[in-house]
Design a protein around this motif. Structure first.
Motif, PDB file in Angstrom:
ATOM      1  N   LEU A   2       0.683  -0.994  -0.136  1.00  0.00           N
ATOM      2  CA  LEU A   2       0.242   0.148   0.274  1.00  0.00           C
ATOM      3  C   LEU A   2       0.832   1.051   0.290  1.00  0.00           C
ATOM      4  N   ARG A   3       0.846   2.618  -0.603  1.00  0.00           N
ATOM      5  CA  ARG A   3       0.642   3.565  -0.742  1.00  0.00           C
ATOM      6  C   ARG A   3       0.667   4.788  -0.168  1.00  0.00           C
ATOM      7  N   PHE A   4       0.862   5.160   1.179  1.00  0.00           N
ATOM      8  CA  PHE A   4       0.531   6.411   1.813  1.00  0.00           C
ATOM      9  C   PHE A   4      -0.200   7.735   1.462  1.00  0.00           C
ATOM     10  N   THR A   5      -0.305   8.562   1.209  1.00  0.00           N
ATOM     11  CA  THR A   5      -0.362   9.763   0.464  1.00  0.00           C
ATOM     12  C   THR A   5      -0.637  10.764   1.169  1.00  0.00           C
ATOM     13  N   PRO A   6      -0.220  12.495   0.424  1.00  0.00           N
ATOM     14  CA  PRO A   6       0.121  13.312   1.552  1.00  0.00           C
ATOM     15  C   PRO A   6      -1.503  14.187   1.459  1.00  0.00           C
ATOM     16  N   TRP A   7      -2.564  13.368   0.836  1.00  0.00           N
ATOM     17  CA  TRP A   7      -3.411  13.430   0.295  1.00  0.00           C
ATOM     18  C   TRP A   7      -4.514  12.769   1.361  1.00  0.00           C
ATOM     19  N   GLN A   8      -3.686  12.394   2.584  1.00  0.00           N
ATOM     20  CA  GLN A   8      -4.520  11.490   3.752  1.00  0.00           C
ATOM     21  C   GLN A   8      -5.232  10.478   3.117  1.00  0.00           C
ATOM     22  N   GLY A   9      -4.623  10.151   2.230  1.00  0.00           N
ATOM     23  CA  GLY A   9      -5.502   8.341   1.935  1.00  0.00           C
ATOM     24  C   GLY A   9      -4.241   7.691   1.561  1.00  0.00           C
ATOM     25  N   LEU A  10      -4.296   6.201   0.619  1.00  0.00           N
ATOM     26  CA  LEU A  10      -3.774   5.492   0.117  1.00  0.00           C
ATOM     27  C   LEU A  10      -3.880   5.197  -1.428  1.00  0.00           C
ATOM     28  N   LEU A  11      -2.765   4.364  -2.258  1.00  0.00           N
ATOM     29  CA  LEU A  11      -3.209   3.834  -3.322  1.00  0.00           C
ATOM     30  C   LEU A  11      -2.854   2.522  -2.560  1.00  0.00           C
ATOM     31  N   LEU A  12      -3.548   2.076  -4.149  1.00  0.00           N
ATOM     32  CA  LEU A  12      -3.167  -0.106  -3.776  1.00  0.00           C
ATOM     33  C   LEU A  12      -2.756  -0.258  -5.378  1.00  0.00           C
ATOM     34  N   PRO A  13      -1.561   0.004  -5.132  1.00  0.00           N
ATOM     35  CA  PRO A  13      -0.918  -0.471  -6.877  1.00  0.00           C
ATOM     36  C   PRO A  13      -0.952  -1.757  -7.782  1.00  0.00           C
ATOM     37  N   ASN A  14      -0.530  -1.419  -8.756  1.00  0.00           N
ATOM     38  CA  ASN A  14      -0.144  -2.414  -9.549  1.00  0.00           C
ATOM     39  C   ASN A  14      -1.594  -4.083  -9.648  1.00  0.00           C
ATOM     40  N   LEU A  15      -2.774  -3.212  -9.395  1.00  0.00           N
ATOM     41  CA  LEU A  15      -3.889  -3.802  -9.795  1.00  0.00           C
ATOM     42  C   LEU A  15      -4.232  -3.983 -11.385  1.00  0.00           C
ATOM     43  N   ARG A  16      -4.651  -5.073 -12.058  1.00  0.00           N
ATOM     44  CA  ARG A  16      -4.885  -5.785 -13.772  1.00  0.00           C
ATOM     45  C   ARG A  16      -6.653  -4.421 -13.300  1.00  0.00           C
ATOM     46  N   GLU A  17      -6.515  -4.230 -14.346  1.00  0.00           N
ATOM     47  CA  GLU A  17      -7.471  -3.010 -15.263  1.00  0.00           C
ATOM     48  C   GLU A  17      -9.145  -3.474 -15.197  1.00  0.00           C
ATOM     49  N   ARG A  18      -9.478  -5.032 -14.926  1.00  0.00           N
ATOM     50  CA  ARG A  18     -10.365  -5.625 -14.889  1.00  0.00           C
ATOM     51  C   ARG A  18     -11.099  -5.453 -13.392  1.00  0.00           C
ATOM     52  N   ASP A  19      -9.804  -5.903 -12.470  1.00  0.00           N
ATOM     53  CA  ASP A  19     -10.437  -5.837 -10.473  1.00  0.00           C
ATOM     54  C   ASP A  19     -10.947  -4.449 -10.474  1.00  0.00           C
ATOM     55  N   ALA A  20     -10.554  -4.053 -10.899  1.00  0.00           N
ATOM     56  CA  ALA A  20     -10.849  -2.818 -10.415  1.00  0.00           C
ATOM     57  C   ALA A  20     -11.752  -1.763  -9.817  1.00  0.00           C
ATOM     58  N   PRO A  21     -12.962  -2.032 -10.445  1.00  0.00           N
ATOM     59  CA  PRO A  21     -13.892  -1.584  -9.586  1.00  0.00           C
ATOM     60  C   PRO A  21     -14.482  -2.301  -8.903  1.00  0.00           C
ATOM     61  N   HIS A  22     -14.396  -3.855  -9.102  1.00  0.00           N
ATOM     62  CA  HIS A  22     -14.804  -4.725  -7.347  1.00  0.00           C
ATOM     63  C   HIS A  22     -14.005  -4.086  -6.353  1.00  0.00           C
ATOM     64  N   VAL A  23     -12.231  -3.437  -6.434  1.00  0.00           N
ATOM     65  CA  VAL A  23     -11.493  -2.763  -5.491  1.00  0.00           C
ATOM     66  C   VAL A  23     -12.489  -1.797  -4.798  1.00  0.00           C
ATOM     67  N   ILE A  24     -12.667  -1.112  -5.465  1.00  0.00           N
ATOM     68  CA  ILE A  24     -13.299   0.293  -5.149  1.00  0.00           C
ATOM     69  C   ILE A  24     -14.509  -0.134  -4.170  1.00  0.00           C
ATOM     70  N   GLU A  25     -15.728  -0.789  -4.952  1.00  0.00           N
ATOM     71  CA  GLU A  25     -16.640  -1.182  -4.385  1.00  0.00           C
ATOM     72  C   GLU A  25     -16.045  -1.754  -3.148  1.00  0.00           C
ATOM     73  N   ARG A  26     -15.444  -2.573  -2.714  1.00  0.00           N
ATOM     74  CA  ARG A  26     -14.967  -3.551  -1.427  1.00  0.00           C
ATOM     75  C   ARG A  26     -14.415  -1.796  -0.456  1.00  0.00           C
ATOM     76  N   LEU A  27     -14.007  -0.832  -0.884  1.00  0.00           N
ATOM     77  CA  LEU A  27     -12.556  -0.143  -0.906  1.00  0.00           C
ATOM     78  C   LEU A  27     -13.908   0.916   0.164  1.00  0.00           C
ATOM     79  N   GLN A  28     -15.136   1.405  -0.779  1.00  0.00           N
ATOM     80  CA  GLN A  28     -16.063   1.839  -0.010  1.00  0.00           C
ATOM     81  C   GLN A  28     -17.004   1.417   0.977  1.00  0.00           C
TER      82      GLN A  28
END
Length: 466
Positions: free
Chosen positions: A325-351
């Motif tokens: 995980l990579r934390f950001t100076p916007w007080q959040g984080l990035l999850l890097p190196n995801l497959r593009e097709r998995d991104a919508p599901h990852v966002i749903e889980r994060l929310q």
């Protein structure tokens, strides 16, 4: 009563990772081997007291943390503190509400590989990178190897431990995702000069400022080393930051002395123009330099997260990413190196976990300091008021970014926000708008407003054609 008071690590087992270390700054308790120096800033080895308990700050190299380390932070916060974790505007983490179990908490974090090899080296690990360093499609170079060399020197070179705990360095490789509004004591930014990869550099500013000069990329580590040595040679005890020194010592004179110490003379840089992307690239799904790979960016509501949010994000990093995980100076984080097709599901889980992933969410555009619930200097409960304001802005479809500060110290923002609310009493704020040439929070627009009045005023401003 003072706001912050250093805590003591007591009761460490012989042979444990921290045996022989003490966090006490009081002369009445002698250090066993090495003592964290006095400072009002929390650190990994220095727990400071606030109204809501102790605070421990975990400095992350380049904002990066493994999923296992993230779980260790979540478990330590749950077991030894109040379960409150904060993402900071320097891409670090804080645990709040720590009780008497200082030692066990810190030992757990050190055992997970978080922290420096020495107590005195922990404070000076202030090195900011793009959260997307090495992955950003617009990067000119992978800056991470240079960052590793600089961090190693900061931790191991004893003289650098004299630097202020706030003294900070920024490395920039031209990434689109980069925090360019925070000022640093030293900044370096990759650029091409006559077909050669160079590092433009400057002092007491950021890469959007005119640089002093540039050196070849291979000289970057030496450059930072010599700048820090020269600063310590020239600065008085009361000149803790580069801006303090430059207020009396001209930057041109500093450069002249620096040139004498470097193996390669710096060269002038003309027509410097750092590309600035104003899109909210720290939120949502964005492509990386590797085809088919993306990162997902998210923020914690008002910078606060709980152990479930952190451990849940760590599980997503393991399941869909590369386990980091990579934390950001916007007080959040990035999850890097995801497959593009998995991104919508990852966002749903994060929310579902409580993270904010879209700039259309008003709460993702509001930042607030700890407030009166945790800081005695705060004049208002900024976290509560920030939630109320975000709800109003969401109803009004207002897209302004707002900063709530409980006092003039501006702990939540290291830059001037477009809109700042400075608390004057519980539930009441002075309103400032960022304006070129105006110091501090910007131009004062109105005084002593309630949150409802602020919401109405910002709504009217957003609808105005002027």
């Amino acid at each position: 009563m003072p706001r912050c008071k250093a805590g003591i690590i007591r009761g460490l087992r012989p042979g444990s990772a921290l045996h022989g270390f003490t966090l006490n700054t009081s002369p009445s308790v002698p250090p066993l081997v090495e003592t964290a120096r006095p400072s009002a800033c929390p650190g990994l080895f220095r727990v400071v007291q606030a109204l809501d308990g102790g605070i421990c700050r975990i400095k992350l190299p380049g904002g990066s943390i493994s999923s296992a380390q993230a779980r260790a932070v979540a478990e330590a916060a749950q077991q030894f503190a109040g379960g409150v974790i904060e993402a900071t505007n320097r891409a670090n983490l804080q645990i709040r509400g720590i009780g008497e179990a200082h030692a066990a908490l810190v030992e757990r974090l050190v055992g997970a590989g978080l922290g420096s090899s020495t107590v005195s080296g922990d404070d000076v690990r202030n090195l900011m990178l793009s959260p997307c360093a090495g992955l950003d499609r617009h990067r000119l170079v992978d800056i991470r190897p240079l960052a590793e060399d600089i961090l190693a020197s900061l931790q191991s070179h004893q003289r650098f431990h004299q630097l202020s705990a706030k003294f900070a360095v920024q490395l920039d490789a031209g990434e689109a995702l980069a925090m360019l509004e925070h000022h640093h004591d030293v900044w370096l930014s990759a650029t091409e000069v006559e077909g050669r990869m160079m590092l433009a550099f400057g002092l007491a500013g950021s890469p959007v400022d005119p640089p002093l000069a540039a050196v070849p990329l291979a000289v970057g580590h030496e450059l930072v080393f010599k700048i820090l040595e020269l600063f310590l040679d020239l600065a008085r005890n009361d000149q803790a930051r580069m801006r303090h020194l430059l207020a009396e010592y001209p930057a041109a004179d500093f450069l002249a002395q620096l040139t004498q110490r470097l193996s390669v003379a710096p060269v002038p840089v003309s027509d410097w123009c750092r590309r600035v992307d104003t899109q909210p690239l720290h939120l949502g799904v964005h492509p990386q330099c590797t085809r088919g790979r993306v990162y997902v960016g998210t923020v914690a509501p008002l910078g606060r997260l709980d152990p479930l949010m952190l451990s849940g994000a760590a599980s997503l990093a393991d399941e869909y990413g590369d386990g980091t995980l990579r934390f950001t100076p916007w007080q959040g984080l990035l999850l890097p190196n995801l497959r593009e097709r998995d991104a919508p599901h990852v966002i749903e889980r994060l929310q579902q976990l409580g993270w904010l992933c879209s700039p259309t969410q008003a709460l993702a555009r509001v930042i607030a300091c700890t407030g009166s619930a945790g800081c005695e200097k705060s004049r208002a409960d900024t976290k509560h008021d920030g939630l109320q304001l975000a709800a109003l802005l969401q109803q009004q479809d207002t897209e302004l970014s707002v900063h709530l500060s409980g006092c003039p110290r501006s702990c939540a923002a290291a830059h001037i926000a477009p809109v700042t609310l400075l608390a004057v009493s519980p539930g009441h704020y002075d309103l400032y708008f960022r304006e070129a040439g105006q110091p501090g929070f910007g131009a004062l627009h109105a005084r002593n407003l309630t949150i409802e009045a602020v919401g109405a005023l910002l709504d009217a401003r957003s609808r105005s054609p002027f």
